[in-house]
Design a protein around this motif. Structure first.
Motif, mmCIF file in Angstrom:
data_model
loop_
_atom_site.group_PDB
_atom_site.id
_atom_site.type_symbol
_atom_site.label_atom_id
_atom_site.label_comp_id
_atom_site.label_asym_id
_atom_site.label_seq_id
_atom_site.Cartn_x
_atom_site.Cartn_y
_atom_site.Cartn_z
ATOM 1 N N PRO A 484 0.829 -1.213 0.000
ATOM 2 C CA PRO A 484 0.000 0.000 0.000
ATOM 3 C C PRO A 484 0.858 1.254 0.000
ATOM 4 O O PRO A 484 1.990 1.259 0.491
ATOM 5 C CB PRO A 484 -0.815 -0.129 1.293
ATOM 6 N N ARG A 485 0.311 2.344 -0.545
ATOM 7 C CA ARG A 485 1.013 3.621 -0.555
ATOM 8 C C ARG A 485 0.956 4.235 0.842
ATOM 9 O O ARG A 485 -0.041 4.102 1.552
ATOM 10 C CB ARG A 485 0.382 4.557 -1.583
ATOM 11 N N ARG A 486 2.027 4.889 1.233
ATOM 12 C CA ARG A 486 2.067 5.492 2.561
ATOM 13 C C ARG A 486 1.013 6.570 2.729
ATOM 14 O O ARG A 486 0.554 6.840 3.830
ATOM 15 C CB ARG A 486 3.455 6.090 2.824
ATOM 16 N N SER A 487 0.640 7.210 1.632
ATOM 17 C CA SER A 487 -0.375 8.254 1.696
ATOM 18 C C SER A 487 -1.768 7.686 1.855
ATOM 19 O O SER A 487 -2.703 8.412 2.173
ATOM 20 C CB SER A 487 -0.323 9.101 0.421
ATOM 21 N N GLY A 488 -1.950 6.368 1.604
ATOM 22 C CA GLY A 488 -3.279 5.794 1.617
ATOM 23 C C GLY A 488 -4.035 6.011 0.323
ATOM 24 O O GLY A 488 -5.151 5.524 0.162
ATOM 25 N N LEU A 489 -3.445 6.763 -0.614
ATOM 26 C CA LEU A 489 -4.109 7.024 -1.892
ATOM 27 C C LEU A 489 -4.114 5.762 -2.741
ATOM 28 O O LEU A 489 -3.219 4.920 -2.656
ATOM 29 C CB LEU A 489 -3.389 8.150 -2.634
ATOM 30 N N PRO A 490 -5.105 5.589 -3.609
ATOM 31 C CA PRO A 490 -5.131 4.410 -4.492
ATOM 32 C C PRO A 490 -4.126 4.566 -5.624
ATOM 33 O O PRO A 490 -3.588 5.652 -5.874
ATOM 34 C CB PRO A 490 -6.575 4.423 -5.018
ATOM 35 N N PHE A 491 -3.867 3.473 -6.310
ATOM 36 C CA PHE A 491 -3.028 3.522 -7.505
ATOM 37 C C PHE A 491 -3.860 4.093 -8.652
ATOM 38 O O PHE A 491 -4.935 3.587 -8.975
ATOM 39 C CB PHE A 491 -2.519 2.121 -7.863
ATOM 40 N N LEU A 492 -3.350 5.149 -9.274
ATOM 41 C CA LEU A 492 -4.079 5.808 -10.332
ATOM 42 C C LEU A 492 -3.912 5.060 -11.649
ATOM 43 O O LEU A 492 -3.035 4.202 -11.799
ATOM 44 C CB LEU A 492 -3.591 7.253 -10.483
ATOM 45 N N ARG A 493 -4.760 5.415 -12.596
ATOM 46 C CA ARG A 493 -4.687 4.775 -13.912
ATOM 47 C C ARG A 493 -3.342 5.034 -14.569
ATOM 48 O O ARG A 493 -2.749 4.147 -15.188
ATOM 49 C CB ARG A 493 -5.824 5.301 -14.781
ATOM 50 N N GLU A 494 -2.827 6.254 -14.409
ATOM 51 C CA GLU A 494 -1.521 6.576 -14.976
ATOM 52 C C GLU A 494 -0.426 5.753 -14.317
ATOM 53 O O GLU A 494 0.509 5.287 -14.984
ATOM 54 C CB GLU A 494 -1.250 8.066 -14.803
ATOM 55 N N ASP A 495 -0.531 5.532 -12.999
ATOM 56 C CA ASP A 495 0.445 4.681 -12.303
ATOM 57 C C ASP A 495 0.445 3.276 -12.893
ATOM 58 O O ASP A 495 1.514 2.696 -13.139
ATOM 59 C CB ASP A 495 0.113 4.614 -10.811
ATOM 60 N N ARG A 496 -0.724 2.735 -13.119
ATOM 61 C CA ARG A 496 -0.834 1.373 -13.642
ATOM 62 C C ARG A 496 -0.242 1.272 -15.044
ATOM 63 O O ARG A 496 0.407 0.276 -15.379
ATOM 64 C CB ARG A 496 -2.298 0.932 -13.651
ATOM 65 N N GLN A 497 -0.455 2.295 -15.853
ATOM 66 C CA GLN A 497 0.099 2.273 -17.206
ATOM 67 C C GLN A 497 1.619 2.304 -17.176
ATOM 68 O O GLN A 497 2.286 1.561 -17.915
ATOM 69 C CB GLN A 497 -0.450 3.457 -18.002
ATOM 70 N N LEU A 498 2.194 3.147 -16.316
ATOM 71 C CA LEU A 498 3.650 3.208 -16.210
ATOM 72 C C LEU A 498 4.212 1.914 -15.629
ATOM 73 O O LEU A 498 5.269 1.443 -16.053
ATOM 74 C CB LEU A 498 4.044 4.399 -15.346
ATOM 75 N N LEU A 499 3.526 1.327 -14.659
ATOM 76 C CA LEU A 499 3.986 0.059 -14.095
ATOM 77 C C LEU A 499 3.942 -1.053 -15.136
ATOM 78 O O LEU A 499 4.807 -1.936 -15.159
ATOM 79 C CB LEU A 499 3.117 -0.309 -12.888
#
Length: 871
Positions: A484-499
């Protein structure tokens, strides 16, 4: 408490709709109350109420304060609703909302909050505050009913209503009750200040007082203005006759309240003055901080626009004369300064909530290019996990590559347990074109259909997103696991594309390495690695070996104990857990688990590792969440919780190692009255801290009170005991027996935490805990509350002076004695210890709950009084 919020929410929603519809028609209609303020105040108070009511469902204080803000918001719904009804007379839904005066319960919700914040007071004061709250509820109910009756009378306008109801008299009475409600509301603020000042502990004063200061500043002008309008006739007449003066007073007094959506959530989420459980607590903190900074820019500008709009008929010399000019200059100065330095402020917020400020897109994009210069999976794993963590600020990141010799996906650095490449989870990943989100607590998750072994691996790994690394032919070469992200924020669509792009580049490296090994024949003579093969260094993934005599833990390849030359047995635990914790020696077996002494390899400190009975992956995730909450609660007399791990379905709690033994080791020799009272004061203080965080222990007993090497007592097993007991209550006793029969491991963890009472036609209750320390209410099947812990602690203190257990014998006999509250009279059993202690135990262990100390703070005060008498 729960009836009014739905009505208030209904009225607030329609009030906001009415404001949006009538904005243009009524924007400059009433100089006494600028129309834009209706929308701003509804939104501000409504947003604050939503945070507290939705996030604080487990904290009565949050519900009370949220209810106060919600009904306050509805008091500004009447203006827009009146305008809407004038435009659309047939809108009966809006007319009904206009008639529902939920702000009649302002005083009730505020006095409930005063009663419970920051902690419940002594029983006597609680009764007084409860009496005021009930009086507020009665007055509010009368005001609410009269308002509704008057609305119906005005709508009907018939002779029957006129004969049955003296409308003018009813309006007069309604105004009287309204003033009474407002008076009680005003009086609640000084009562709250007095209560906090008199009873708050020093270590918590700063946070609570900061919260109260923000609350008082928001209402600092409103409350005196209301008091003047109610009790001072000339001021009231001036407000009624001078529209310009009234409008100025309204603007000046109400504008500070617009800060509440930022100050209250900040105090609740950051300083935790109340226990609001939110799935994205850290994300809300981060978002709240950024929005607070942006508000410094937007609010001054919005205030200036509202002022100019509501005074558009004035000339320039009137707008910028006298006090107005100073206010406008100050407002513009704040807005300009915030606009000028907003980037620095936002950067500071980012640095506060993350280690550093990074441009995630730039880091991940550059990572795609840097991966192509890597030639082996070990270096690739280090680079990918490090750079992704820098970009997304994760709690954990790892890369697992295919090992063709063992047919597993393995972390080259040994930080994560291997995954069978032929498992259903691996097959699911190979068929997934996008990253796979893990949420085992969601009943709709398709991953719940996977075998338990795969779900255990997901729970143990701590990953929340799996990114498949696929070969050109579509086969699975590995995966990237992200926590999980330390901020608690979800993984964004842009994050998933880069991953996904990073995984594609990593696939090229892994595939080349596998082809190179196949051509060179490297590793052909090397035996396959499995969970029982020792790796380089101290890491061994399989079961360790354990000496049956001294209980020392050895690596899995060891045959004889180095201390006493005994042949070793297979242990229940690994020698090294996930490359982080090394098991060294079994030091205890209890009703909840087996305890080992060990070492934290990364920080070089001694730890205690408690292994709990196996449970489903979903329950393990739930326990992990509760352990994380418990780890955030720090106190000098609470054993620190360092982490939570799982291994092959077995949950493990990593805690502070208390090398001074437990109270159970000392109790046989009896403690002196002074030692017992001092211990009780410290444990009551620790319980008060736990209860303030809405955590119940539910298993206080001598073996759960440990001592440091310096003799400092600490309470152990808090936070998870209740979850363990709830899980055990959910299981049938026969299923547990069947599991023990089928298990290859010895039954080291006895299932003694669940008991049943009653027989034949009697009512049967299931309750959890150590039987001799259960309260009468627990035995009767009442819902768990703080009184359970206070009774258990009082029993422990009694036994410290007695030198043995109070309740012994058959379980049925113990249950009946506890149910009847038959505790031996301390003055007769231990007459040598005096009346002070006898009176303490007479009250603390009284059969009637209302005669006992109501809170841990009250029990601590009683113990301090006894200590003074002993001195």
């Amino acid at each position: 408490m729960r009836l009014i919020p739905p009505l208030a929410g209904y009225k607030l929603l329609l009030g906001l709709i009415a404001f949006a519809v009538t904005w243009k028609e009524a924007g400059g209609g009433d100089p006494r109350f600028p129309f834009p303020l209706f929308g701003l105040l509804q939104a501000a108070f409504g947003a604050t109420a939503a945070l507290l009511l939705l996030g604080g469902r487990e904290d009565r204080r949050a519900l009370a304060l949220g209810g106060f803000f919600l009904v306050t918001a509805t008091s500004w719904s009447n203006g827009p609703l009146d305008q809407f009804i004038a435009l659309y007379p047939d809108a009966w839904l809006f007319a009904l909302a206009d008639a529902v005066e939920t702000h009649a319960f302002l005083a009730f919700y505020l006095w409930i909050f005063v009663r419970d914040f920051p902690a419940p007071p002594s029983l006597a004061w609680r009764r007084r505050l409860q009496l005021v709250a009930r009086l507020s509820a009665i007055l509010g109910g009368v005001f609410f009913g009269l308002s509704l009756l008057l609305h119906l009378a005005q709508q009907a306008r018939g002779e029957a209503w006129a004969a049955a109801l003296d409308v003018k008299a009813a309006e007069s009475w309604n105004e009287t009750f309204y003033h009474a409600v407002l008076t009680l509301t005003i009086l609640a603020f000084p009562a709250l200040y007095w209560k906090v000042r008199a009873g708050q502990k020093k270590e918590e004063q700063a946070q609570v007082r900061r919260f109260l200061r923000n609350l008082f500043l928001a209402f600092a002008l409103v409350l005196p203005a209301l008091a003047l309008e109610i009790f001072v006739g000339p001021f009231r007449r001036l407000m009624e006759t001078d529209d310009r003066f009234c409008g100025m007073v309204v603007i000046i007094t109400l504008l500070p309240t617009l800060t509440l959506p930022f100050t209250v959530p900040h105090a609740v989420l950051v300083h935790r003055v109340m226990h609001v459980r939110l799935a994205a607590r850290q994300a809300l903190r981060y978002t709240l901080a950024r929005w607070s900074a942006l508000t410094l820019v937007t609010v001054p500008l919005a205030t200036l626009i509202v002022y100019l709009y509501t005074h558009q008929e004035y000339q320039l010399n009137q707008l910028f004369s006298g006090v107005r000019s100073l206010l406008l200059i100050a407002t513009v100065a704040v807005g300009v300064a915030a606009l000028r330095y907003r980037r620095m402020l936002l950067d500071a917020i980012d640095r506060r909530y993350f280690r550093e400020q990074y441009d995630a897109r730039q880091i991940l994009t550059l990572l795609v290019e840097r991966i192509r210069s890597i030639r082996d999976s070990a270096t690739l794993a280090d680079l990918v996990s490090r750079e992704i963590d820098l970009a997304l600020h994760l709690e954990k990141a790892a890369l697992l590559a295919l090992d063709p010799r063992s047919g597993t996906l393995a972390d080259p650095r040994g930080r994560t347990r291997k995954l069978d490449a032929s498992s259903p989870l691996a097959l699911t990943l190979s068929n997934a074109s996008d990253p796979l989100a893990i949420d085992l607590e969601n009943p709709q998750s398709p991953l719940l259909r996977l075998p338990e072994k795969d779900r255990q691996w997901m729970a143990e790994s701590g990953f929340r997103l799996l990114v498949p690394i696929l070969a050109r032919d579509g086969s699975l070469l590995g995966l990237i696991g992200l926590g999980p992200r330390r901020s608690g924020l979800p993984f964004l669509r842009e994050d998933r594309q880069l991953l996904h792009a990073i995984a594609s580049s990593a696939a090229w490296v892994v595939e080349l390495e596998l082809e190179a090994k196949a051509l060179s024949g490297v590793g052909d003579d090397v035996p396959d690695l499995d969970d029982t093969t020792p790796l380089a260094g101290p890491i061994a993934a399989g079961h360790a070996k354990e000496c049956p005599l001294c209980h020392t833990v050895h690596p899995s390849y060891t045959v004889l104990c180095s201390a006493d030359s005994r042949r070793l047995d297979r242990s229940r635990v690994p020698y090294v857990l996930h490359g982080k914790f090394r098991f060294e020696k079994r030091i205890g077996v209890g009703g909840m688990g087996v305890v080992y002494a060990g070492s934290d390899l990364s920080l070089g400190r001694k730890v205690a590792i408690k292994t709990l009975r196996q449970m489903s992956p979903e329950d393990a995730m739930r326990l992990r969440r509760e352990a994380k909450t418990a780890a955030a609660v720090g106190h000098r007399h609470l054993a620190a919780v360092f982490g939570f791990e799982t291994w092959k379905g077995m949950p493990m709690l990593v805690m502070e190692l208390l090398e001074g033994g437990t109270l159970a080791d000392r109790i046989a020799g009896k403690l002196s009255p002074r030692e017992t009272v001092d211990l009780g004061i410290r444990m009551a203080d620790a319980l008060a801290h736990l209860h303030l965080a809405q955590i119940l222990h539910r298993d206080i007993k001598p073996s759960n009170i440990g001592y440091t090497r310096d003799g400092v007592p600490k309470l152990m097993d808090f936070g998870i005991a209740g979850v363990i007991f709830e899980l055990r209550q959910e299981e049938a006793e026969m299923d547990a027996m069947k599991d023990r029969e089928e298990s290859d491991d010895p039954p080291l963890i006895p299932n003694v935490a669940v008991w049943e009472t009653g027989s034949g036609s009697d009512v049967r209750h299931r309750f959890a805990g150590t039987l001799s320390y259960l309260s009468p209410e627990a035995v009767r099947g009442h819902p768990a509350d703080a009184s359970f812990d206070l009774w258990s602690l009082s029993i422990v203190l009694y036994e410290c002076l007695l030198g043995r257990k109070i309740f012994t014998g058959a379980p049925g006999q113990i249950v009946e004695r506890i149910r009847a509250g038959r505790v031996p009279d301390f003055s007769q059993i231990c007459p040598e210890h005096g009346e002070a202690l006898a009176d303490l135990f007479l009250d603390a262990l009284h059969p009637v709950l209302s005669r006992r100390p109501a809170t841990a703070e009250e029990l601590k005060e009683r113990l301090e009084e006894v200590r003074e008498e002993l001195a």
